[in-house]
Design a protein around this motif. Structure first.
Motif, PDB file in Angstrom:
ATOM      1  N   LYS A   1      39.683   6.041  27.985  1.00 19.40           N
ATOM      2  CA  LYS A   1      40.689   6.569  28.915  1.00 19.40           C
ATOM      3  C   LYS A   1      42.096   6.199  28.450  1.00 19.40           C
ATOM      4  O   LYS A   1      42.997   7.056  28.393  1.00 19.40           O
ATOM      5  CB  LYS A   1      40.424   6.002  30.314  1.00 19.40           C
ATOM      6  N   THR A   2      42.295   4.934  28.107  1.00 14.77           N
ATOM      7  CA  THR A   2      43.622   4.492  27.686  1.00 14.77           C
ATOM      8  C   THR A   2      44.017   5.107  26.353  1.00 14.77           C
ATOM      9  O   THR A   2      45.174   5.514  26.158  1.00 14.77           O
ATOM     10  CB  THR A   2      43.671   2.959  27.617  1.00 14.77           C
ATOM     11  N   MET A   3      43.075   5.193  25.417  1.00 16.74           N
ATOM     12  CA  MET A   3      43.368   5.851  24.144  1.00 16.74           C
ATOM     13  C   MET A   3      43.847   7.283  24.373  1.00 16.74           C
ATOM     14  O   MET A   3      44.843   7.734  23.785  1.00 16.74           O
ATOM     15  CB  MET A   3      42.118   5.866  23.263  1.00 16.74           C
ATOM     16  N   ILE A   4      43.142   8.008  25.235  1.00 15.86           N
ATOM     17  CA  ILE A   4      43.502   9.402  25.501  1.00 15.86           C
ATOM     18  C   ILE A   4      44.874   9.481  26.159  1.00 15.86           C
ATOM     19  O   ILE A   4      45.705  10.327  25.803  1.00 15.86           O
ATOM     20  CB  ILE A   4      42.428  10.079  26.369  1.00 15.86           C
ATOM     21  N   GLN A   5      45.146   8.604  27.110  1.00 12.54           N
ATOM     22  CA  GLN A   5      46.442   8.655  27.791  1.00 12.54           C
ATOM     23  C   GLN A   5      47.590   8.306  26.853  1.00 12.54           C
ATOM     24  O   GLN A   5      48.672   8.901  26.947  1.00 12.54           O
ATOM     25  CB  GLN A   5      46.419   7.738  29.017  1.00 12.54           C
ATOM     26  N   LEU A   6      47.380   7.373  25.939  1.00 13.26           N
ATOM     27  CA  LEU A   6      48.418   7.080  24.945  1.00 13.26           C
ATOM     28  C   LEU A   6      48.662   8.289  24.046  1.00 13.26           C
ATOM     29  O   LEU A   6      49.805   8.594  23.681  1.00 13.26           O
ATOM     30  CB  LEU A   6      48.017   5.864  24.111  1.00 13.26           C
ATOM     31  N   LYS A   7      47.587   8.994  23.699  1.00 11.03           N
ATOM     32  CA  LYS A   7      47.732  10.195  22.879  1.00 11.03           C
ATOM     33  C   LYS A   7      48.385  11.318  23.676  1.00 11.03           C
ATOM     34  O   LYS A   7      49.204  12.073  23.140  1.00 11.03           O
ATOM     35  CB  LYS A   7      46.368  10.622  22.337  1.00 11.03           C
ATOM     36  N   MET A   8      48.041  11.455  24.950  1.00 14.25           N
ATOM     37  CA  MET A   8      48.710  12.436  25.808  1.00 14.25           C
ATOM     38  C   MET A   8      50.216  12.193  25.828  1.00 14.25           C
ATOM     39  O   MET A   8      51.015  13.136  25.831  1.00 14.25           O
ATOM     40  CB  MET A   8      48.180  12.329  27.244  1.00 14.25           C
ATOM     41  N   ALA A   9      50.584  10.912  25.871  1.00 13.52           N
ATOM     42  CA  ALA A   9      51.993  10.538  25.944  1.00 13.52           C
ATOM     43  C   ALA A   9      52.701  10.673  24.602  1.00 13.52           C
ATOM     44  O   ALA A   9      53.930  10.544  24.534  1.00 13.52           O
ATOM     45  CB  ALA A   9      52.117   9.103  26.449  1.00 13.52           C
ATOM     46  N   GLY A  10      51.936  10.903  23.536  1.00  6.97           N
ATOM     47  CA  GLY A  10      52.532  11.024  22.211  1.00  6.97           C
ATOM     48  C   GLY A  10      53.022   9.708  21.648  1.00  6.97           C
ATOM     49  O   GLY A  10      53.947   9.682  20.826  1.00  6.97           O
ATOM     50  N   LEU A  11      52.400   8.603  22.067  1.00  5.88           N
ATOM     51  CA  LEU A  11      52.838   7.281  21.637  1.00  5.88           C
ATOM     52  C   LEU A  11      51.932   6.753  20.526  1.00  5.88           C
ATOM     53  O   LEU A  11      50.719   6.646  20.718  1.00  5.88           O
ATOM     54  CB  LEU A  11      52.810   6.305  22.819  1.00  5.88           C
ATOM     55  N   PRO A  12      52.480   6.407  19.378  1.00  3.03           N
ATOM     56  CA  PRO A  12      51.655   5.796  18.330  1.00  3.03           C
ATOM     57  C   PRO A  12      51.210   4.403  18.762  1.00  3.03           C
ATOM     58  O   PRO A  12      51.949   3.681  19.443  1.00  3.03           O
ATOM     59  CB  PRO A  12      52.593   5.735  17.125  1.00  3.03           C
TER      60      PRO A  12
END
Length: 247
Positions: A22-33
């Motif tokens: 979940k957190t991995m996906i949300q970081l990717k949604m946010a465009g954050l490396p």
């Protein structure tokens, strides 16, 4: 650089924990490396994973990680949703976080065959020396006590299966024919939903969760879309040949 502390890859997925995914996906949604590091529960601030390092700031728990990145980066993972939709998305996420999750943990840790194929294999692959022979049983006992206190462990198998079906059918009904749960684009709730479906489809864990998911072609297609979008490096969603056949 953001650093996400996780359990590590397992059974063809980037992580076995739906909260880590979940957190991995949300970081990717946010465009954050971000950098991924295999963490230690003993060093985790709340004794659980994931947790996020952001400079000198450490944030534990997937929900608080989301709120942290939204607040500090000026991001809204629910952008475009109305007030009513935000409320619906939050309620749906809590069904997944705080209800279906515990049903999945019972299926994963307390069903003997699933425990032998899943958690025991994973723990024995990462624990050193003699620890690998007795720690899995200790952790299983901890889950047994936790699930008894939480309440899921007090139900019969038939009652738990009925709860699983209701949760998964509700998720499928909300999704309908839409690409994502709340519309055309993924929002925060899609991260937990995708994580729950992807881990629920793992063939190592037989039982009502996987059986019910295999009867929901819309959720199967949804999981494949989310995997292709956020974890293309996997190549193919674990269990995918059976999923495609079932769909």
């Amino acid at each position: 650089m953001l650093v996400l502390h996780t359990f590590g890859p397992a059974f063809g997925l980037p992580d076995l924990s739906p909260f880590v995914l979940k957190t991995m996906i949300q970081l990717k949604m946010a465009g954050l490396p971000f950098e991924v590091r295999t963490g230690s529960l003993g060093r985790a601030p709340k004794g659980k994973l994931p947790f996020l390092q952001d400079g000198d700031t450490v944030v534990a728990d997937s929900t608080f990680i989301r709120w942290h990145i939204e607040r500090t980066r000026g991001i809204d993972l629910d952008a475009g949703l109305s007030a009513a939709q935000r409320g619906q998305a939050w309620a749906l996420e809590k069904m997944l976080d705080d209800h279906l999750y515990w049903l999945a943990m019972h299926n994963r840790w307390l069903e003997p065959g699933n425990f032998e194929r899943g958690p025991k294999v994973f723990l024995q692959s990462v624990l050193p020396g003699p620890l690998k022979w007795f720690v899995p049983g200790l952790v299983q006992g901890k889950f047994r006590r936790t699930l008894q206190l939480q309440g899921i462990g007090r139900h019969t198998d038939e009652e738990r299966a009925a709860l699983v079906r209701r949760d998964i059918e509700a998720l499928a009904q909300v999704l309908g024919d839409k690409p994502c749960l709340m519309g055309d684009q993924p929002t925060a709730v899609d991260a937990m939903a995708a994580a729950g479906v992807m881990t629920g489809l793992l063939p190592e864990f037989t039982g009502p969760i996987r059986d019910t998911l295999l009867q929901q072609p819309r959720l199967l297609a949804y999981a494949q879309r989310m995997q292709a979008r956020f974890f293309p490096e996997i190549g193919q969603l674990p269990g995918c040949p059976e999923v495609l056949k079932a769909a």
